[in-house]
Motif scaffolding. Sequence first.
Motif, PDB file in Angstrom:
ATOM      1  N   GLY A  28       0.844  -1.275  -0.185  1.00 15.45           N
ATOM      2  CA  GLY A  28      -0.090  -0.161  -0.200  1.00 15.45           C
ATOM      3  C   GLY A  28       1.029   1.068   0.018  1.00 15.45           C
ATOM      4  O   GLY A  28       0.536   2.139  -0.885  1.00 15.45           O
ATOM      5  N   GLY A  29       2.009   1.325   0.836  1.00 13.51           N
ATOM      6  CA  GLY A  29       2.582   2.599   0.988  1.00 13.51           C
ATOM      7  C   GLY A  29       3.414   3.111  -0.118  1.00 13.51           C
ATOM      8  O   GLY A  29       3.354   3.817  -0.707  1.00 13.51           O
ATOM      9  N   MET A  30       3.952   1.822  -1.058  1.00 11.34           N
ATOM     10  CA  MET A  30       4.766   2.031  -2.271  1.00 11.34           C
ATOM     11  C   MET A  30       3.599   2.527  -3.288  1.00 11.34           C
ATOM     12  O   MET A  30       4.142   3.802  -4.116  1.00 11.34           O
ATOM     13  CB  MET A  30       5.397   0.809  -2.685  1.00 11.34           C
ATOM     14  N   LEU A  31       2.769   1.771  -3.427  1.00  4.70           N
ATOM     15  CA  LEU A  31       1.870   2.370  -4.452  1.00  4.70           C
ATOM     16  C   LEU A  31       1.300   3.796  -4.154  1.00  4.70           C
ATOM     17  O   LEU A  31       1.154   4.774  -4.816  1.00  4.70           O
ATOM     18  CB  LEU A  31       0.594   1.533  -4.545  1.00  4.70           C
ATOM     19  N   CYS A  32       1.041   3.993  -2.895  1.00  3.09           N
ATOM     20  CA  CYS A  32       0.689   5.373  -2.386  1.00  3.09           C
ATOM     21  C   CYS A  32       1.631   6.583  -2.698  1.00  3.09           C
ATOM     22  O   CYS A  32       1.345   7.481  -3.285  1.00  3.09           O
ATOM     23  CB  CYS A  32       0.187   5.523  -0.955  1.00  3.09           C
ATOM     24  N   LEU A  33       3.007   5.923  -2.323  1.00  2.00           N
ATOM     25  CA  LEU A  33       4.172   6.862  -2.601  1.00  2.00           C
ATOM     26  C   LEU A  33       4.192   7.392  -4.324  1.00  2.00           C
ATOM     27  O   LEU A  33       4.389   8.550  -4.536  1.00  2.00           O
ATOM     28  CB  LEU A  33       5.540   6.442  -2.144  1.00  2.00           C
ATOM     29  N   CYS A  34       4.362   6.501  -5.177  1.00  2.00           N
ATOM     30  CA  CYS A  34       4.399   6.690  -6.229  1.00  2.00           C
ATOM     31  C   CYS A  34       3.361   7.437  -6.929  1.00  2.00           C
ATOM     32  O   CYS A  34       3.434   8.303  -7.473  1.00  2.00           O
ATOM     33  CB  CYS A  34       4.411   5.305  -7.316  1.00  2.00           C
ATOM     34  N   GLY A  35       2.148   7.082  -6.540  1.00  2.29           N
ATOM     35  CA  GLY A  35       0.961   8.102  -7.108  1.00  2.29           C
ATOM     36  C   GLY A  35       1.253   9.588  -6.580  1.00  2.29           C
ATOM     37  O   GLY A  35       1.082  10.208  -7.492  1.00  2.29           O
ATOM     38  N   MET A  36       1.360   9.610  -5.263  1.00  3.51           N
ATOM     39  CA  MET A  36       1.580  10.945  -4.857  1.00  3.51           C
ATOM     40  C   MET A  36       2.876  11.722  -5.460  1.00  3.51           C
ATOM     41  O   MET A  36       2.742  12.932  -5.698  1.00  3.51           O
ATOM     42  CB  MET A  36       1.613  10.800  -3.279  1.00  3.51           C
ATOM     43  N   LEU A  37       3.817  11.053  -5.769  1.00  2.00           N
ATOM     44  CA  LEU A  37       4.943  11.774  -6.298  1.00  2.00           C
ATOM     45  C   LEU A  37       4.722  12.269  -7.866  1.00  2.00           C
ATOM     46  O   LEU A  37       5.152  13.059  -8.323  1.00  2.00           O
ATOM     47  CB  LEU A  37       6.237  10.747  -6.430  1.00  2.00           C
ATOM     48  N   LEU A  38       3.747  11.515  -8.524  1.00  2.00           N
ATOM     49  CA  LEU A  38       3.183  11.792  -9.845  1.00  2.00           C
ATOM     50  C   LEU A  38       2.458  12.879  -9.784  1.00  2.00           C
ATOM     51  O   LEU A  38       2.530  13.867 -10.534  1.00  2.00           O
ATOM     52  CB  LEU A  38       2.817  10.395 -10.452  1.00  2.00           C
ATOM     53  N   LEU A  39       1.446  12.944  -8.649  1.00  4.54           N
ATOM     54  CA  LEU A  39       0.613  13.852  -8.500  1.00  4.54           C
ATOM     55  C   LEU A  39       1.023  15.142  -8.114  1.00  4.54           C
ATOM     56  O   LEU A  39       0.412  16.249  -8.366  1.00  4.54           O
ATOM     57  CB  LEU A  39      -0.647  13.338  -7.575  1.00  4.54           C
ATOM     58  N   ARG A  40       2.056  15.319  -7.403  1.00  3.39           N
ATOM     59  CA  ARG A  40       2.252  16.540  -6.906  1.00  3.39           C
ATOM     60  C   ARG A  40       3.006  17.362  -8.073  1.00  3.39           C
ATOM     61  O   ARG A  40       3.108  18.768  -7.939  1.00  3.39           O
ATOM     62  CB  ARG A  40       3.822  16.532  -5.851  1.00  3.39           C
ATOM     63  N   LYS A  41       3.142  16.910  -9.254  1.00  5.71           N
ATOM     64  CA  LYS A  41       3.417  17.741 -10.523  1.00  5.71           C
ATOM     65  C   LYS A  41       2.201  18.273 -10.917  1.00  5.71           C
ATOM     66  O   LYS A  41       1.967  19.617 -11.736  1.00  5.71           O
ATOM     67  CB  LYS A  41       4.040  16.875 -11.679  1.00  5.71           C
TER      68      LYS A  41
END
Lengths: 119, 168
Positions: B82-95
Amino acid sequence: MTKGVKLAIAAAAVIFLGAIAAIIFLQRPAQGTWVEILQDNKVICTLDLSQEPDRTFRVEFPEGGWNEIRIENGTICISDADCPDHTCVHTGKLRSEDIPIVCLPHKLVIKYCAPPEES
Amino acid sequence: MKTKRLTELSLLTAAALIAFIIEMRLPDIRIPGVKLGLANIFTVYAVYRFSGKEVFLLLVTRIVLGSLFSSNLSAIIYSLAGGMLCLCGMLLLRKIISESYLWLCSIFGAILHNTGQIGAAVLMTGTPAVLAYYPYLLVSGCIAGLFTGLCAQFVVKRLLNFRKGKTE
């Protein structure tokens, strides 16, 4: 507010409302009386709750651990377990057709199933 | 500068762990996987303040130590997925999502976290029936994500005011 933010808000709203709709749809009460107990996606036993006497028995997990399953007045629940989170115990009795009782650490699932065909 | 970054990250990790331990004391909810995710406040904050690599380190340290503290090592697979998927998604979304809509990014983080969790649960138990919990996780994820996101938003705002006050 940029276009991206607006789209993201819309997407979040759709997911939220979609999930609520799915929950309402999943609230089907139990239709049958047959339940199956699965461990590691293998059926270890199938029971007809309307026929079963009240009793409590243990299901051992091969890698260590156990779940205590209680059958009472045609209902089934996990009454005790030595898993760390005890979520399966807190789930309570099996009620819905679609929502199983799950013990993730012991890979145990209890759910309603179709009555077995008579042979 | 490097030492300062490291100290900040360690401080955030420690704070996240404290939030995690406080949350363990809250009463259980009957649905597996449903949590407030207080520790996520610090992850969301870090996503907007640190590089991807740094947040990754923060999150992995928090998850590994968190599962050790809660003595629930079997949960580590679900937390990591969960954490890794959440992190990848948020790193993309911050753009796409600016810092003033940090709470929105947090909601998606929570949704992705629950998606990763349930995916891992289906794979681990080999039982697709576990998917029945997914809608519950999504609803709780949206609410919890909004809550932790707003908390992080307040932290950002306070820190901004604090830094302004210091330079003035």
